[in-house]
Enzyme design. Structure first.
Site, PDB file in Angstrom:
ATOM      1  CG  HIS A 182      -1.916   1.070   1.281  1.00  0.00           C
ATOM      2  ND1 HIS A 182      -2.919   1.397   0.295  1.00  0.00           N
ATOM      3  CD2 HIS A 182      -2.113   2.377   2.358  1.00  0.00           C
ATOM      4  CE1 HIS A 182      -3.167   2.553   0.602  1.00  0.00           C
ATOM      5  NE2 HIS A 182      -3.144   2.916   2.214  1.00  0.00           N
TER       6      HIS A 182
ATOM      7  CG  ASP B 140      -0.923   5.664   2.420  1.00  0.00           C
ATOM      8  OD1 ASP B 140      -1.761   6.157   2.216  1.00  0.00           O
ATOM      9  OD2 ASP B 140      -0.482   5.387   3.738  1.00  0.00           O
TER      10      ASP B 140
ATOM     11  CG  ASP C 192      -5.034   2.854   4.398  1.00  0.00           C
ATOM     12  OD1 ASP C 192      -5.670   2.842   5.364  1.00  0.00           O
ATOM     13  OD2 ASP C 192      -4.073   3.989   4.277  1.00  0.00           O
TER      14      ASP C 192
ATOM     15  CG  ASP D 197       0.734   1.187   5.570  1.00  0.00           C
ATOM     16  OD1 ASP D 197      -0.043   0.900   4.561  1.00  0.00           O
ATOM     17  OD2 ASP D 197       0.756   2.733   6.193  1.00  0.00           O
TER      18      ASP D 197
ATOM     19  CG  HIS E  88      -6.614   6.709   1.360  1.00  0.00           C
ATOM     20  ND1 HIS E  88      -6.358   5.770   0.198  1.00  0.00           N
ATOM     21  CD2 HIS E  88      -5.856   6.454   2.613  1.00  0.00           C
ATOM     22  CE1 HIS E  88      -5.196   5.824   0.346  1.00  0.00           C
ATOM     23  NE2 HIS E  88      -4.954   5.578   1.814  1.00  0.00           N
TER      24      HIS E  88
END
Length: 1184
Positions: A161, A163, A275, A414, A557
């Site tokens: 993941h 971000d 998420d 993450d 997000h």
């Protein structure tokens, strides 16, 4: 973000009261075809039956009678449908975006679903019980014979993941982590064809693609096409689902999906959202209409997870609450546990699962060691049997929470797989375990690495679903999953409001992007045929691509949510600021090009350079990313006049009182025929002032403007001293209450100091009454004399535990307004206003008030006149406001019975109920653009918002909206800081009071589905997509007048060839090349149309008419080919909402564009159900 600090066994997993089922966690499985088996397996849940068939028939009759009644009484009203006429079009083809044949349908339907989230909330007790090793669940057990007839099939899905901004900026993350992760994926998957991986964020993939070698790109494509690597979701980001507007969600999906299709040659079929902090049913709808077959979600309230898991309902067909035909269904998998990291994905016991995260190997891995005291072990021949059985035990326990014998197990966290070493540790050790399990038939299981597609296709094969959309044996569910709580009744309702300044900038970028897209499309169509060497608007293509990507990036997000580190927020803000500036520059130049077209043949002129193009400037200047925009000031003296060109991006004529600033009110306004226009002058207030001089020294010049749909209209402002036939503005009169010492009336206006208890402002349709002691709204009286109590209150929550994510108030909100604050009433023929500078209990802090409010009414008979505009200038800028959360509350006399409605992503509305069994913060919900409450017998009170915020109804007839929050502390969810970077912000609400026009009993039922009225839709649209103003360079008045009267230049543009029905909305019109696709698609245009669903029970009287009547959409009555007057639509093809799929069955529609010999027929009436969005790819060219 996955983690929130250290893992502790006391804070992991979902905890809820037993709801239904046996309560034992006993396994209930599906047979291969979804039918009940003889081994105690769960039967397919029965579909709910309507409560009363007779009642449905009665409802249909009532709706029909209501419609006929309304059409007769309100025929010709601008806000209610004109009479419908028979179209008789059965002999021609349809451009169909319907789920069935053409039908007469106006009302929003009601879905029939096995499960509703509202029903779950009614049943769950929210007791936060401790479930043992699965803290938020129960002690999961199985008997061992569940897989005697069919083995357990486990699909382990490696993922990382990433971000696009959170603790670091998107570029920092790319350079430090994501670049290496993508290279690692390619290297590792090439070593073994059994290895699989999924990737979601196109923002990082596109960035990596620019740096990757030709060999890496070829390898990446090969891995995608051979099924080892799957792109899931494929949006530019994994967007937030609470604050993001559906327009922005579509745009971020278009940006990612079209780049992917153009570059790699694939369109995603499966969505992955692990998420976002809660999940919206709007996202499910958009994905289905984009061609997605399956989706996965993670962050839902842990009590809801537990309730669904008890009955094996964690997988379901997610259905829209208004869909009575089931065409919006999409298969959804909900992850059952606390997080998406490895300790919380293999099974219910995180202390066991953590032992199979090999990047936590002591002395080898670099991830945090397992906090449960038991650590991973390198797999050897000596321990593989014990390790395999321990892991398989978790797989089996997890599988009992689901209905099928196919189990999904994510494997990641993450920014994982950052090195080849990490990847090898995971793949090699787990493969040894998988090989051992697969070689032992007695274990009755198979385990493999896989993708989401591997999982969903295996499950569909097991259930007999194949490639069809419906998956037999699974329940249907309607509703959303807000507000999210992850543990200990901690509700994530704070992020609905965190960093409201940037949430406002987000909407500015959205409205500007949409408007720029329309102008780019029009200038491309008009100019491309006139001169092949004319490079306008192509010179701006890269700027539009960048702007769309910056808008898309902020939908992340941790972007629009306001939950990133300060320097990351600055990065987002600077990107959006630059894009707004670039788009406004392009729009200003487009205005010049479009108005400068040849008068006889409509062709564009050729411009030698910037100097010839830059004739107009945006009326609003944005000096810095962190400042509110400043309006340009026109000179009221001298010999020159200025053109003011208004652009209306909406599909409807907009009639509004518009405002520009002048340095002297001695000016005149002329229209495009050089006729004098009635105008009004009043002081501009300085919202930042707390002294004796509340005005800025400038003046607001206002007049009633009328702008054609998607068109341009010119007005001229000139000094009155040199203007013949001048009609000078009416100077407003001022009433002053509680003036501060030293107050001086602004020149050249007249002031009267008043001491009355109440004051009223009014227009033709309503009057607002304010209490003079506090300066706040007291009541609203409609034109029929009926008075409604609407008491305005400004208050603070004190919050010493709240953070960027969580809202955790210390108690109820307390009003801080005391009697005696300055109130100035402005009265004039076009606008009346109450400006209030509240007196606070502590007085101004360092000369600053926390909020200053202006309330306005406008003259006219259009949508603007139906609302009361409330503007709150907030400024929580220093430590005096630390740990304060500011709200505006409206206390009405409406008996709403604990029910209210809020919107989901600006697309639809959903019923909310306030529960005593849930903490105050759990009763807060996202309000991207609208909330309303209503009395069963008729009055509805709506608050339209210009930006995303949070809303609640905590008392009878109350509706409160949080405006800003300033918080010192971190809330333990990984950000590591509070929220102290507040900026002055302008929050604008449009308040609307409506009356129910029917007495039909079922339509008064407060539990029934409710959507916006047609008027409410139009109020919201004009707030979301305001007029854009552009100022011409100063010109000598005589030459300016000669140009206008001699029609040397165009002064207006009206591109539409027909009036659109008032419930048909142009979501977007864009050249697809500006989404970043290749040159081959540069002239392909994407058009999105939505048929708004509206509530027939609310209307307005005839006095709200305007010069243009309003009709509603009737299937087959509106022809797409006649959309434009000077432009011809060529070869329209129905598409998915992301423009990546062209086969209608892929995105849920039954019909396509009808064709003859491969070409679209010339006539194309549209068929479209209420609420639905239709997408078309087409080309535009000048009509011959």
């Amino acid at each position: 973000m996955s983690g929130y600090g250290p893992y502790t066994s006391s804070s992991l997993g979902p905890t809820s009261l037993h709801v239904g089922g046996s309560g034992s966690g006993a396994p209930r499985r599906l047979s291969k075809l979804g039918a009940p088996s003889g081994n105690g397996k769960r039967k397919r849940g029965k579909r709910l039956v309507p409560q009363s068939f007779r009642r449905k028939i009665i409802n249909c009759i009532l709706y029909s009678a209501l419609l006929l009644f309304s059409l007769g009484i309100y025929r010709g009203s601008r806000y209610f449908p004109a009479a419908l006429e028979s179209q008789g079009r059965s002999s021609i083809s349809f451009l169909s975006a319907s789920t069935r044949n053409a039908s007469f349908k106006t009302a929003v339907g009601d879905a029939l679903a096995d499960i509703t989230t509202q029903g779950l909330y009614e049943e769950i007790e929210f007791r936060d019980l401790d479930g043992g090793v699965w803290k938020q669940g129960w002690n999961v057990q199985y008997t061992g014979d569940e897989w005697d007839h069919e083995k357990l099939k486990v699909i382990v899905v490696p993922h990382s993941h990433n971000d696009p901004g959170w603790i670091r900026t998107v570029e920092e993350y790319y350079q430090e982590r994501s670049r290496s992760i993508l290279s690692t994926i390619v290297t590792s998957l090439k070593k073994d064809s059994r290895r699989k991986f999924i990737w979601e964020e196109m923002s990082y993939l596109e960035r990596w693609w620019r740096d990757a070698s030709a060999t890496e790109k070829d390898d990446f494509k090969r891995l995608v096409h051979n099924g080892q690597l799957e792109i899931v979701g494929g949006g530019w980001v994994m967007n937030d689902e609470a604050n993001s507007h559906y327009y922005a969600i579509i745009e971020q999906m278009i940006a990612g999906n079209l780049w992917l299709l153009d570059t790699v040659g694939v369109a995603p079929k499966n969505a992955w959202a692990i998420d976002p902090f809660g999940h919206s049913s709007t996202m499910a709808y958009l994905l289905r209409r984009m061609g997605f077959k399956n989706m996965l979600i993670q962050r839902t309230h842990y009590e809801v997870k537990k309730a669904l898991a008890r009955k094996q309902n964690l997988e379901f067909m997610w259905r829209q609450s208004w869909d009575s035909t089931n065409s919006t269904d999409i298969f959804c998998h909900m992850m059952p546990f606390y997080s998406y990291d490895i300790p919380h994905t293999c099974g219910p016991e995180p202390g066991v699962c953590c032992q199979f995260d090999y990047w936590r190997l002591p002395g080898v891995g670099r991830a945090e060691m397992c906090p449960w005291g038991r650590h991973p072990q390198v797999i050897t021949p000596q321990n593989v049997k014990e390790r395999a059985r321990l892991l398989l035990d978790q797989y089996r326990k997890k599988s009992t929470l689901y209905r099928s014998n196919t189990l999904l197990v994510p494997l990641g966290d993450d920014f994982r797989y950052i090195t080849v070493e990490e990847a090898e540790l995971q793949f090699v050790n787990l493969q040894k375990i998988f090989d051992h399990i697969n070689a032992d038939p007695g274990l009755k299981a198979s385990v493999q690495f896989g993708t989401l597609e591997d999982y969903f296709s295996t499950l569909r094969e097991e259930t007999g679903a194949g490639q069809s959309n419906a998956v037999p044996g699974f329940p249907s569910l309607s509703g959303d999953f807000f507000t999210y709580a992850d543990r200990n009744l901690d509700y994530w309702s704070g992020y609905y409001v965190s960093r409201p300044f940037y949430k406002a900038v987000d909407r500015v970028l959205e409205q500007t992007m949409r408007a720029a897209d329309i102008l780019y499309t029009l200038t491309s169509a008009y100019c491309k045929a006139s001169d092949s060497s004319n490079d306008f608007p192509l010179m701006f293509n890269d700027k539009l691509v960048a702007a769309r990507r910056n808008l898309a990036l902020f939908q992340h997000h941790d972007g629009v949510t306001g939950t990133a580190k300060n320097h990351v927020v600055v990065d987002y803000g600077e990107r959006m600021h630059k894009s707004v500036i670039d788009l406004l520059r392009f729009m200003a130049d487009s205005v010049h090009v479009l108005l400068g077209r040849n008068k006889s043949n409509g062709q564009c002129k050729k411009y030698a350079g910037k100097e010839e193009l830059e004739v107009y400037e945006p009326e609003q200047a944005r000096e810095r990313y962190d400042l509110l925009p400043v309006k340009a000031t026109l000179k009221g003296t001298g010999q020159d006049g200025r053109r003011v060109v208004l652009f209306n991006s909406l599909e409807e004529v907009v009639e509004q009182v518009v405002t520009v600033l002048v340095d002297d009110p001695s000016v005149c306004v002329f229209d495009s025929s050089w006729e004098a226009v009635e105008s009004q002058a009043s002081p501009e207030w300085d919202f930042a002032s707390s002294g004796s001089k509340p005005e800025s020294g400038k003046h607001r010049l206002q007049w009633q403007a009328k702008v054609p749909p998607m068109g341009l209209e010119t007005y001229i402002v000139s000094p009155s001293s040199v203007s013949d036939g001048c009609s000078p503005p009416t100077k407003a009169t001022l009433q002053v209450f509680n003036p501060p010492q030293g107050f001086v009336c602004p020149a050249p206006y007249e002031c009267a100091v008043k001491t009355d208890d109440h004051v009223e402002i009014k227009n033709q349709h309503q009057a607002l009454v304010f209490g003079a002691r506090h300066g706040l709204l007291f009541s609203v009286t409609k034109h029929d004399g009926q008075e409604a109590s609407v008491e305005e209150e400004l208050a603070f929550y004190s919050s010493h535990k709240s953070g960027a994510y969580l809202f955790q108030p210390d108690g109820d909100a307390a009003s801080f307004v005391e009697p005696g604050g300055l109130m100035i009433v402005t009265e004039g023929p076009l606008m009346q206003e109450v400006y209030t500078r509240p007196k606070t209990s502590k007085g101004p802090s360092n000369g600053q008030l926390p909020v200053v409010r202006s309330a306005r009414l406008f003259a006219g008979n259009a949508a603007q006149a139906a609302i009361a505009e409330m503007e709150y200038h907030t400024q929580l800028l220093n430590s005096a406001f630390d740990n304060k959360e500011l709200i505006a509350r409206y206390k009405t006399g409406i008996n709403n019975k604990n029910l209210f409605y809020s919107d989901l992503n600006g697309f639809q509305t959903i019923r909310r109920k306030t529960y005593d069994k849930i903490p105050l913060q759990g009763n807060y919900y996202p309000m991207p653009s609208l909330a309303f409450l209503q009395c069963p017998y008729g009055t509805r009170f709506s608050v339209h918002s210009r930006q995303a915020l949070g809303v609640a109804s905590l008392g009878k007839g109350w509706l409160e909206v949080m405006l800003d929050r300033r918080l010192r502390q971190d809330d333990g969810r990984g950000l590591g800081q509070g929220v102290l970077d507040n900026h002055p912000n302008s929050v604008v609400f449009h308040l609307l009071l409506e009356k129910n026009i029917t007495e039909a009993p079922d339509l008064r039922d407060p539990s029934s589905s409710r959507s916006q009225s047609l008027l409410s839709h139009r109020v919201g649209a004009q707030l979301d997509y305001p007029l854009h103003a552009f100022l011409g360079k100063p010109e000598p008045l005589e030459s300016l007048r000669a140009s206008v009267e001699g029609k040397l230049l165009r002064t207006t543009m009206s591109p539409l060839g027909q009036d659109l029905p008032c419930d048909l909305h142009v979501v977007s019109l864009q050249v697809l090349k500006t989404a970043g696709v290749s040159e081959s698609a540069k002239q392909k245009i994407g058009l999105l149309l939505q048929r708004r669903g509206f509530d027939l029970t609310y209307g307005v009287k005839k006095d709200m008419q305007s010069s243009k009547q309003c009709s509603i959409f009737v299937d087959g009555s509106w022809n797409l080919f006649r959309l434009f007057n000077e432009l011809e639509i060529v070869d329209p093809r129905q598409s998915s909402l992301n423009f990546a799929q062209d086969e209608s069955e892929e995105f849920g529609y039954l019909e396509q564009v009808h064709r003859k010999e491969g070409k679209a027929e010339r006539r194309g009436p549209l068929v479209l159900d209420p609420m639905e969005i239709a997408a078309f790819k087409l080309e535009l060219r000048p009509r011959r």
